[in-house]
Design an enzyme around this catalytic site. Structure first.
Site, PDB file in Angstrom:
ATOM      1  N   THR A   8       1.369  -1.680   0.367  1.00  0.00           N
ATOM      2  CA  THR A   8       0.004  -0.540  -0.200  1.00  0.00           C
ATOM      3  C   THR A   8       0.330   1.256   0.022  1.00  0.00           C
ATOM      4  O   THR A   8       2.220   0.903   0.274  1.00  0.00           O
ATOM      5  CB  THR A   8      -1.027   0.246   1.312  1.00  0.00           C
ATOM      6  OG1 THR A   8      -1.411   1.255   1.501  1.00  0.00           O
ATOM      7  CG2 THR A   8      -0.254  -0.041   3.019  1.00  0.00           C
ATOM      8  N   ASP A  41      -2.927  -3.338 -11.506  1.00  0.00           N
ATOM      9  CA  ASP A  41      -4.147  -2.900 -11.830  1.00  0.00           C
ATOM     10  C   ASP A  41      -4.872  -4.011 -11.361  1.00  0.00           C
ATOM     11  O   ASP A  41      -4.504  -5.230 -10.996  1.00  0.00           O
ATOM     12  CB  ASP A  41      -4.091  -3.624 -12.983  1.00  0.00           C
ATOM     13  CG  ASP A  41      -3.543  -2.061 -13.844  1.00  0.00           C
ATOM     14  OD1 ASP A  41      -4.082  -1.019 -13.289  1.00  0.00           O
ATOM     15  OD2 ASP A  41      -3.277  -2.055 -15.189  1.00  0.00           O
ATOM     16  N   ASP A  70      -7.551  -6.507   0.473  1.00  0.00           N
ATOM     17  CA  ASP A  70      -8.368  -5.926  -0.408  1.00  0.00           C
ATOM     18  C   ASP A  70      -9.267  -6.098   0.601  1.00  0.00           C
ATOM     19  O   ASP A  70      -9.267  -7.262   1.007  1.00  0.00           O
ATOM     20  CB  ASP A  70      -8.619  -6.663  -1.590  1.00  0.00           C
ATOM     21  CG  ASP A  70      -8.889  -6.208  -2.682  1.00  0.00           C
ATOM     22  OD1 ASP A  70      -8.854  -4.467  -2.626  1.00  0.00           O
ATOM     23  OD2 ASP A  70      -9.906  -6.521  -2.977  1.00  0.00           O
ATOM     24  N   GLY A 154     -14.676   5.873   3.643  1.00  0.00           N
ATOM     25  CA  GLY A 154     -15.694   5.358   3.495  1.00  0.00           C
ATOM     26  C   GLY A 154     -16.364   5.403   3.590  1.00  0.00           C
ATOM     27  O   GLY A 154     -17.105   5.946   3.498  1.00  0.00           O
ATOM     28  N   ARG A 182     -10.813  -5.268   8.890  1.00  0.00           N
ATOM     29  CA  ARG A 182     -10.008  -5.316   9.099  1.00  0.00           C
ATOM     30  C   ARG A 182      -9.216  -5.694  10.574  1.00  0.00           C
ATOM     31  O   ARG A 182      -7.980  -6.482  10.301  1.00  0.00           O
ATOM     32  CB  ARG A 182      -9.240  -4.146   8.633  1.00  0.00           C
ATOM     33  CG  ARG A 182      -7.180  -3.929   8.885  1.00  0.00           C
ATOM     34  CD  ARG A 182      -7.112  -2.478   7.885  1.00  0.00           C
ATOM     35  NE  ARG A 182      -6.974  -2.674   6.653  1.00  0.00           N
ATOM     36  CZ  ARG A 182      -7.777  -1.892   6.039  1.00  0.00           C
ATOM     37  NH1 ARG A 182      -8.180  -0.750   6.802  1.00  0.00           N
ATOM     38  NH2 ARG A 182      -7.933  -1.844   4.583  1.00  0.00           N
TER      39      ARG A 182
END
Length: 201
Positions: A8, A41, A70, A154, A182
């Site tokens: 990240t 990607d 993810d 988010g 998480r």
């Protein structure tokens, strides 16, 4: 000292892993530190595929152990959407506010009891020549009709956590880490940490 790369460029995300790995004498680095120009990607159709893609690509390029995650929101009434597209749900140039607006619009006719949803996080741990390992966490809740709370990011302001009787955005960071997807995935990784990272120092 051994190093583990977190796939990240978000240093905030890396902090969770620093707390976990520092007792093992492991230095945590992000892509920002080692490969700031590397873009991957995310072409997977599941959280697991995307986490593996990120971890394995970076591990292969840099020859080190890599942890990638993810995560996103899965809403039952929308057949699991926004899912892997959570961050870009409202299209090109998506922002948290626009994603929430689209989500609430898509759920406008759905009654409260059918607005069930969960946050999902998948961690993938990859290293050259080793089989990729996965650790998962979920947090169950439902989608409110209006945002509440100032914390988090988010979809946190519209994600109501029943056992806390508040939205994710109304929890402190400490409270959130106890109930979040998480947090659960990281605790699952922690249970295997000795096997993955060796003895604590």
């Amino acid at each position: 000292m051994n190093e583990v790369i977190i796939a990240t460029k978000n240093r905030g995300k890396a902090k969770d892993f620093e707390a976990l790995l520092s007792p093992y004498g492991i230095r945590v680095l992000t892509l920002f530190d080692v490969a700031p120009d590397l873009d991957i990607d995310e072409t997977g159709t599941t959280f697991r595929e995307n986490a593996a893609l990120k971890a394995e690509t970076v591990a292969e390029k840099l020859g080190k152990m890599v942890i990638a995650d993810d995560s996103g929101l899965s809403v039952d009434a929308l057949d699991g959407k926004p899912g892997v597209y959570s961050a870009r749900y409202s299209g090109e140039g998506a922002t948290d506010d626009r994603n929430i607006e689209k989500l609430l619009a898509d759920l406008s006719g759905v009654p409260d009891e059918e607005r069930t949803a969960r946050f999902v996080c998948v961690l993938a741990v990859a290293a050259p020549g080793a089989e990729t390992r996965f650790f998962e966490g979920t947090c169950e809740g439902r989608i409110l009709r209006t945002p509440a709370g100032e914390n988090g990011f988010g979809y946190d302001p519209v994600f109501y956590v029943p056992k806390e009787e508040r939205t994710m955005a109304q929890l402190t960071p400490e409270e959130k880490s106890v109930v979040s997807h998480r947090g659960e995935a990281i605790r699952s990784l922690e249970e295997q940490a000795g096997e993955l990272f060796g003895e604590k120092q």
